[in-house]
Scaffold this motif. Structure first.
Motif, PDB file in Angstrom:
ATOM      1  N   PHE A 333      15.379   2.424  -5.430  1.00 54.48           N
ATOM      2  CA  PHE A 333      15.720   3.240  -6.588  1.00 54.48           C
ATOM      3  C   PHE A 333      15.530   4.723  -6.322  1.00 54.48           C
ATOM      4  N   ASP A 345      11.370   0.083  -5.110  1.00 48.96           N
ATOM      5  CA  ASP A 345      12.416  -0.939  -5.102  1.00 48.96           C
ATOM      6  C   ASP A 345      12.534  -1.639  -6.453  1.00 48.96           C
ATOM      7  N   GLN A 346      13.772  -1.898  -6.835  1.00 51.60           N
ATOM      8  CA  GLN A 346      14.015  -2.857  -7.922  1.00 51.60           C
ATOM      9  C   GLN A 346      14.243  -4.210  -7.277  1.00 51.60           C
ATOM     10  N   THR A 348      15.185  -8.077  -7.620  1.00 55.07           N
ATOM     11  CA  THR A 348      15.957  -8.923  -8.528  1.00 55.07           C
ATOM     12  C   THR A 348      15.960 -10.361  -8.048  1.00 55.07           C
ATOM     13  N   LEU A 388      13.663  -9.230 -12.998  1.00 53.32           N
ATOM     14  CA  LEU A 388      13.600  -8.099 -12.072  1.00 53.32           C
ATOM     15  C   LEU A 388      12.482  -7.166 -12.484  1.00 53.32           C
ATOM     16  N   THR A 389      12.108  -6.323 -11.556  1.00 50.13           N
ATOM     17  CA  THR A 389      11.140  -5.269 -11.853  1.00 50.13           C
ATOM     18  C   THR A 389      11.818  -3.945 -11.554  1.00 50.13           C
ATOM     19  N   THR A 390      11.809  -3.052 -12.533  1.00 53.18           N
ATOM     20  CA  THR A 390      12.425  -1.742 -12.333  1.00 53.18           C
ATOM     21  C   THR A 390      11.315  -0.701 -12.187  1.00 53.18           C
ATOM     22  N   PRO A 391      11.370   0.129 -11.140  1.00 52.32           N
ATOM     23  CA  PRO A 391      10.253   1.047 -10.860  1.00 52.32           C
ATOM     24  C   PRO A 391      10.443   2.420 -11.515  1.00 52.32           C
ATOM     25  N   ASN A 409       5.944  -0.522 -12.299  1.00 55.76           N
ATOM     26  CA  ASN A 409       6.963  -1.557 -12.179  1.00 55.76           C
ATOM     27  C   ASN A 409       7.054  -2.335 -13.490  1.00 55.76           C
TER      28      ASN A 409
END
Length: 810
Positions: A333, A345-346, A348, A388-391, A409
């Motif tokens: 990201f 990183d995202q 998924t 997913l984890t979005t940073p 995250n």
């Protein structure tokens, strides 16, 4: 340069005219006259019964197994070179794939599970991601253009692509092996074995592929090379215990592991006024800024089964399928590489399973000697879950080095369940031997349940029940056995969708309207003719069409800036509040669209040795005064030319509580070139009774195109790609050795270009010291813009060799 350009195109055209294969031709034809050959008939199943493609009142491009072998088509993406106007692609992160056809786009991340072009495997609908992979042991591919749904599976406005695996042969043993290697790191091995366990009653077929390649060959300095490895196997069985009863079953497993990089290109290459990059990177360099490759893991399992019972001139068919997919990727990201050495990183993970059933009854013998019919019931269920984890990076004040204080995250979850049922029927009346009238209906009932949760908080829940009656009608008349004229009309419908990727904790009502999009409907009108000329040695077909859409889900090709609310946590990871920052997302706008186009093909057998084929497609789709999400910081109602990321304050001042801006649009609805064509042929030279030599090739031409009409830096000039083949083969088809050059002239074009890379983050402020410890304030939203853009390129040049050996039943 102009002289070289002219010579380049002249050599390309001359080479193809001397050496390329006829589309959809499977074998040398029988003699139509001394010294001349007729074009081989191609049998298709476009209308759920076997017909010569020249008799079907629709545009159908058939790619046969022989042609796949002749042109060394390894990846399903290669099929688009044979079908002008078709674009096949997979998302860079491996989460989904799509097809684009007839002047409009489709993005699986925006448009869910109802694509504009529907894919079928062995007569059952399937996700494009399972098909756009390495190909092996394929019987035939049929690309049918125009609205689909009254005869097959699910409604799709632009067309359908059916893929049929080779079936077991009940009577003959056989096997083959096919080996390919090239100079850019590809090793490909595929083959099959056919065993009639009980002759005439039970047979098995096992097939598989192993492929290793370097993808698009984009590399990053001091990093592992790009790599993609695919392993897949398929086991098929057919049983015919009685003359009137048969059963078929197929199991396929596919595993793909890859590591890839995103292409980076200095923005100054397209925009001379842009700031120079620290290191100049051109498109030809095929380099990336990424510090680590993107890992991709894909797993697909497909179970496909079928039963047929035929009595008294009627046939009852049941077709079922169940497939699962498991997808994993990690996307960086920090596109601008503003925080080098950090893992931003995202991640998924997607799990999905789908099951379909179809029961249909149709005639084998015409009812009352002039009627054909198909009636049936279709049921489809799909359950998927994406986690997913979005940073979000929290940056220290510059006084403390400006490094990373924390990476937050945020977990995102999207479980969905969809269920589609429909009844359908089609009736065809043959009036005399020259006229045919056909019409069909399908009643669709669709339900969807799903939600988005961000950090454990549900921000959007949906429970939809929708439905529609669609239709299709056509009339054709044969003025002679060799000249047919037809006209058709049809409608299509797709349920409303939810775009994936906007994880704003405080979305506005306007923002939601570009995420949750209402159902789409369309109507199409088509007029064409098909002709056979020169005693069967030539075919010439032309079709013109017009199509109108309501609520077409237009997705911006480049990101739209919006005010994004994200979670703020303390050192222990506890959420303590929220903060705003500049976000970017490809929002989806429901807009009216009109498409006009012409498609034509001409095939010619010149004597018994030379075949030539030309296919062309022109399709222009335009939004008609639609409201789209846009970047409009200056508030003039016209999309801005984006050369950088706006500040959070400027964005907030421009969009207020709406979070984003809108504009009126009359721009193109697709990013494909309106005009594209392919030129093919083959010239055969006998060496002996047992051996032939040949030269063949294909020249694919793509006209000028616009990626994003609001981005003047991603326009693409016209270009052509030439593939040439030469080799020897046994006249009995048992063996073949060929050498090939793909993209012979090493043509490198940037076919899409993003806006400059940027990274959003949260900036801490400094409030002094308390008891000797620093006091941080904020955080506030901030962003950094890179001097590089992303892009995608034409495939790299490759030189290779292919060897194929077969015996018995192929």
């Amino acid at each position: 340069m102009k002289a070289f350009h002219a010579v380049h195109w002249g050599v390309s055209l001359g080479a193809v005219l001397m050496a390329t294969p006829l589309l959809a031709q499977t074998a040398p034809a029988e003699q139509a006259a001394p010294g001349a050959s007729a074009i081989t008939d191609i049998i298709v199943q476009a209308r759920r019964r076997e017909e010569d493609v020249q008799d079907v009142p629709a545009v159908i491009d058939a790619v046969t197994s022989a042609q796949i072998d002749k042109l060394n088509l390894r990846s399903f993406n290669d099929v688009q070179a044979l079908v002008p106007g078709l674009e096949l692609s997979s998302n860079a992160n491996g989460i989904g794939a799509n097809a684009k056809l007839r002047g409009i786009n489709f993005d699986v991340n925006a448009s869910g599970n109802n694509p504009t072009v529907e894919f079928y495997f062995n007569d059952a609908p399937i996700t494009a991601g399972a098909i756009i992979q390495q190909m092996y042991d394929i019987g035939q591919i049929e690309v049918q253009r125009g609205p689909q749904g009254t005869l097959r599976g699910r409604a799709s406005p632009s067309g359908s692509i059916t893929v049929s695996a080779k079936k077991p042969d009940l009577y003959g043993y056989g096997a083959y092996v096919d080996l390919t290697a090239n100079d850019i790191g590809t090793m490909n091995a595929k083959g099959a074995v056919n065993i009639p366990v009980i002759e005439g009653i039970l047979a098995l077929r096992a097939a598989g592929v192993w492929d290793e390649n370097e993808g698009d060959r984009v590399r990053a300095a001091n990093n592992p090379d790009p790599r993609s490895t695919t392993t897949s196997g398929r086991l098929s069985a057919i049983a015919k215990p009685l003359d009137w009863l048969s059963f078929e079953g197929t199991y396929q497993y596919l595993k793909r592991n890859a590591q890839s990089y995103d292409q980076a290109i200095s923005f100054s290459e397209a925009n001379p006024d842009a700031a120079p990059s620290p290191v100049l990177i051109t498109a030809e360099d095929r380099l990336s800024l990424q510090e680590r490759p993107r890992p991709i893991h894909q797993r697909f399992e497909i179970y496909n089964w079928r039963a047929e019972a035929a009595q008294m001139g009627q046939k009852l068919i049941y077709q079922g399928q169940h497939y699962t997919q498991k997808l994993y990727s990690a996307d960086n990201f920090d596109d601008a590489i503003f925080f080098p050495g950090q893992i931003v990183d995202q991640v998924t993970n997607t799990r999905a399973k789908a099951t379909s059933h179809e029961v249909r009854l149709q005639n084998e013998e015409r009812v009352f000697d002039f009627l054909d019919y198909v009636i049936g019931f279709f049921d489809y269920k799909n359950a998927s879950r994406t986690n997913l984890t979005t940073p979000t990076v929290v940056r220290l004040p510059l006084l403390f080095g400006g490094g990373v204080a924390q990476i937050v995250n945020t977990p995102i979850a999207r479980p969905t369940n969809e269920h589609e049922q429909s009844f359908f029927g089609n009736l065809t009346a043959h009036i005399g031997k020259d006229t045919e009238i056909s019409g069909g209906l399908r009643r669709i009932d669709y339900s969807f349940v799903g939600n988005f949760s961000v950090g454990g908080r549900v921000i959007d829940a949906q429970d939809r029940d929708e439905g529609k009656l669609i239709y299709n009608a056509s009339v054709k008349h044969n003025f002679s056995p060799d000249f047919m004229v037809y006209a058709s009309t049809g409608s299509s419908w797709r349920p409303g969708l939810t775009a994936i990727g906007d994880f704003n904790l405080a979305p506005s009502a306007l923002e939601k309207s570009f995420v949750n999009v209402p159902p789409e409907s369309s109507k199409s009108y088509e007029l064409g003719f098909k002709s056979t000329l020169l005693g069967g040695r030539a075919q010439f077909n032309v079709t013109a069409y017009h199509q109108k859409f309501k609520n077409f889900p237009y997705r911006s090709p480049t990101g739209i800036f919006y005010v994004n609310t994200v979670a703020v946590t303390n050192a222990s990871g506890t959420v303590t509040g929220v903060s705003q920052q500049v976000g970017q997302f490809n929002f989806v706008s429901p807009v009216p669209v009109e498409v006009n186009g012409v498609e034509a093909d001409f095939n010619l057998a010149v004597g018994s040795r030379l075949n030539i084929g030309v296919n062309g497609s022109y399709s222009l789709g335009k939004i008609k005064n639609g409201v789209v999400a846009c970047n409009d910081i200056n508030g003039d109602g016209i999309p801005d030319v984006t050369t950088g990321t706006p500040s959070l304050a400027d964005l907030q001042a421009a969009v207020g509580a709406d979070n984003l801006a809108t504009c009126r649009s009359n721009q193109r609805s697709a990013f494909l070139p309106p005009f594209s064509a392919s030129l093919q042929g083959e010239y055969r030279i006998p060496i002996s009774r047992a051996t032939d030599s040949y030269v063949r090739g294909i020249f694919s031409y793509n006209g000028k195109s616009q990626g994003d009409p609001t981005n003047p830096f991603d326009n693409v000039s016209d270009y052509g790609l030439l593939n040439l083949y030469a080799g020897v083969r046994g006249t009995d088809g048992n063996w073949e050795l060929s050498f090939f050059a793909k993209n012979l002239f090493d043509t490198t074009k940037v076919i899409s270009r993003t806006n400059p890379y940027f990274t959003s983050y949260q900036q801490l402020g400094f409030g002094g010291f308390s008891n000797g410890a620093p006091v941080f304030t904020g955080p506030t939203g901030a962003s950094a813009t890179s001097t590089y853009t992303g892009g995608s390129l034409t495939p790299p040049r490759e030189f290779g060799v292919n060897f194929r050996f077969a015996f018995g039943t192929r």
